[in-house]
Write a protein that holds these residues in place. Structure first.
Motif, mmCIF file in Angstrom:
data_model
loop_
_atom_site.group_PDB
_atom_site.id
_atom_site.type_symbol
_atom_site.label_atom_id
_atom_site.label_comp_id
_atom_site.label_asym_id
_atom_site.label_seq_id
_atom_site.Cartn_x
_atom_site.Cartn_y
_atom_site.Cartn_z
ATOM 1 N N LYS A 1 -0.318 21.786 22.749
ATOM 2 C CA LYS A 1 0.653 22.229 23.114
ATOM 3 C C LYS A 1 0.956 22.140 24.879
ATOM 4 N N GLN B 1 6.935 23.191 26.134
ATOM 5 C CA GLN B 1 7.285 23.679 24.226
ATOM 6 C C GLN B 1 6.890 24.759 24.519
ATOM 7 N N ASP C 1 4.459 34.200 26.058
ATOM 8 C CA ASP C 1 3.817 33.078 24.448
ATOM 9 C C ASP C 1 2.468 33.719 24.230
ATOM 10 N N TRP D 1 -2.317 27.454 24.588
ATOM 11 C CA TRP D 1 -2.527 25.864 24.258
ATOM 12 C C TRP D 1 -2.818 25.436 23.326
ATOM 13 N N ASP E 1 -2.394 26.825 20.383
ATOM 14 C CA ASP E 1 -1.751 27.165 19.621
ATOM 15 C C ASP E 1 -2.449 28.320 18.067
#
Length: 579
Positions: A6, A10, A119, A249, A251
């Motif tokens: 990412k 994003q 996130d 980062w 994902d």
């Protein structure tokens, strides 16, 4: 950021903070109202910390400050922490039972995460229902998540004797009922059995579920075994904070970790640990939230091939979780059953389970046995079926007297807990050690919420004669710290007309654990006659959360999830609109 999947634009949180519009202005200005400067969040992953700390939650007392260690790790890794309080579900104080509210915590967690600029998330739990509740919610939300177990409390002590929470409470309560412990001594036991913050230090539901979280791959290696009061627990908390930032980062979401193989690993580990019977309900619910069709048959398969090697009470006879940690903890145990594990599954570390446990050792062969020298030759749990439990029930044979593994005895039936409690203290009760004590209307709807009533007390008359175990049968659950020949989770439950509702006093009941059967010894014709005469009890709730619970709760063999929360119920929930 080389190697990361990412980029800052994003990040999910960028939807809240990045746009040049009036709504994002409001988000940024309110963050600044809290004293944060834009440099503290801009381009950084926002990490939620779902904290189940509460002044009514002794297992999580340390979370009030431990959350600061998590924040330290998040900040070190370049993230932006955001603490969000979640339901605490204290096993000690919440009534009528925490199981009534496990799914409420799951909904709380899911909606907290979906509705905020998050996130990734660190899940802080440990007390029995907080582990499955948090994981259920985080799995449905689908954002990167890591679980931080509260850790077991220190071992108890009374007059130089080691006390184990729950297990020794039942033991010494019977001694008090038999007149062998004074009131003064009883108070001393109360003060000595729980000496620090942390969860039960026996292999109860708390330690079972945190170990399952680790074996699924949702915790750092070894995290579930660290005692709450150990300095290593503080270091682990900070590492959780650092690792979740990297997971964002990368994902690395729960869906990429919680595969069918991961849940098969969890079942295997649970069997080897001498797990709580509650593991079945929570694992089935968790797996199905992850889209994996795990059921009772999977537990039965594992039970036949994986022995109990963790010599921890109540299946074991001596040691507690602190000893288990010193002996090598869960990585050590898994190293001894690795031939039964899928070592190629992904974990929150970004590495496979096999990589995580490479080099793991066992330092005490009596605490963590080898598979050739187990404390019980089969797995901790056995699934029974028959005309009394068409959809299954469960017993923990590793924690009951061997003579009850094959037994036939007359039923003594109680329709509610108060009448049972009154009867068992009546020393004129016409009961023998061969009787099968039955408590019904104690399941998911009947309890309500399926309370931990399944370890029915031994009648006082028999306690005074030295009896310490007998067959007990119910549609309730029991504490993972409990023991004895208790048959639980009878499905379908009696409250909705399951066969348990049709048993009468004096009926003969036959149990055969090796054959995995449980039967009411009456003819099919008599069963149907009784079924036709059965009348449904009055409902427990006419409004509120309880009403919703009884309308949507599934049976024990299905995980006791709400039907509308299952993965296969409707289309996935979309991201919230921001206008």
């Amino acid at each position: 950021m080389p190697g990361h999947k990412k980029t800052p634009d994003q990040l999910r949180s960028a939807r809240w903070f990045a746009p040049d519009d009036l709504r994002a202005f409001g988000h940024r200005s309110r963050a600044m109202q809290q004293g944060y400067a834009p440099v503290e969040w801009a381009g950084r992953p926002v990490i939620a910390i779902l904290n189940t700390w509460s002044e009514a939650q002794p297992c999580h007392m340390h979370f009030k400050t431990r959350v600061d260690d998590v924040k330290r790790g998040i900040l070190m890794a370049g993230g932006f922490p955001m603490e969000l309080p979640a339901l605490s579900l204290s096993e000690s104080f919440l009534k009528p039972t925490t199981m009534l509210y496990r799914n409420m915590l799951a909904m709380d967690a899911e909606e907290l995460l979906r509705g905020h600029p998050v996130d990734g998330v660190v899940l802080m739990g440990g007390c029995d229902k907080t582990t499955p509740g948090l994981l259920l919610g985080a799995t449905s939300a689908g954002y990167p998540a890591i679980y931080l177990p509260a850790g077991p409390m220190l071992r108890g002590n009374w007059k130089g004797k080691t006390l184990g929470s729950g297990s020794d409470a039942w033991k010494y309560w019977d001694e008090r009922r038999a007149g062998k412990i004074s009131n003064k001594e009883w108070v001393e036991v109360e003060g000595g059995i729980a000496r620090s913050y942390g969860t039960c230090m026996t292999m109860g539901t708390a330690s079972t579920m945190t170990a399952i979280a680790e074996s699924i791959g949702m915790t750092l290696p070894g995290a579930s075994s660290i005692p709450a009061a150990d300095a290593g627990h503080i270091r682990m908390a900070s590492e959780c904070g650092r690792r979740i930032v990297e997971m964002v980062w990368e994902d690395l979401t729960p869906q990429k970790i919680q595969t069918r193989k991961a849940f098969e690993n969890a079942i295997t580990v649970a069997m080897a640990m001498g797990c709580s019977t509650n593991a079945i309900i929570h694992l089935i619910a968790q797996a199905r939230r992850a889209g994996q069709d795990i059921g009772l048959d999977d537990f039965e398969i594992a039970s036949r091939k994986v022995p109990v090697i963790a010599n921890v009470r109540p299946s074991g006879d001596k040691y507690l979780m602190e000893d288990f940690f010193y002996a090598g903890g869960l990585p050590g145990l898994m190293s001894r059953i690795k031939d039964h594990l899928h070592l190629d599954v992904m974990t929150v570390t970004g590495k496979t389970l096999g990589e995580n446990i490479a080099g793991a050792e066992v330092y005490n062969d009596d605490v963590i046995r080898t598979v050739k020298d187990p404390i019980y030759a089969e797995g901790a749990l056995a699934v029974l079926k028959g005309n009394l439990a068409p959809d299954g029930c469960v017993i923990k044979p590793s924690a009951c007297e061997p003579r009850f593994l094959k037994h036939t005895g007359p039923a003594m039936v109680f329709d509610d807990y108060p009448s049972m409690k009154k009867a068992i203290d009546d020393e004129s009760l016409d009961v023998t050690a061969d009787h099968v004590l039955i408590l019904r209307n104690a399941g998911p709807q009947g309890g309500p919420g399926m309370p931990e009533w399944g370890m029915l007390p031994i009648p006082k008359k028999l306690v005074k004669q030295g009896v310490r175990d007998m067959v007990r049968l119910s549609d309730a659950r029991m504490s993972g710290t409990s023991y004895g020949a208790c048959i639980l989770h009878v499905a379908p439950e009696s409250f909705i007309g399951g066969p348990l509702a049709l048993v009468e006093n004096g009926d003969m009941i036959t149990l055969d654990v090796d054959a995995r059967t449980i039967n009411l010894d009456i003819s099919d014709a008599e069963m149907e006659k009784r079924r036709a005469a059965w009348k449904a009890p009055e409902r427990n709730y006419e409004r509120g959360y309880g009403w919703m619970f009884t309308k949507h709760i599934q049976q024990a063999n299905e995980g006791c999830d709400f039907d509308f929360l299952r993965t296969d119920f409707g289309a996935p929930v979309k991201e919230p609109v921001i206008y």
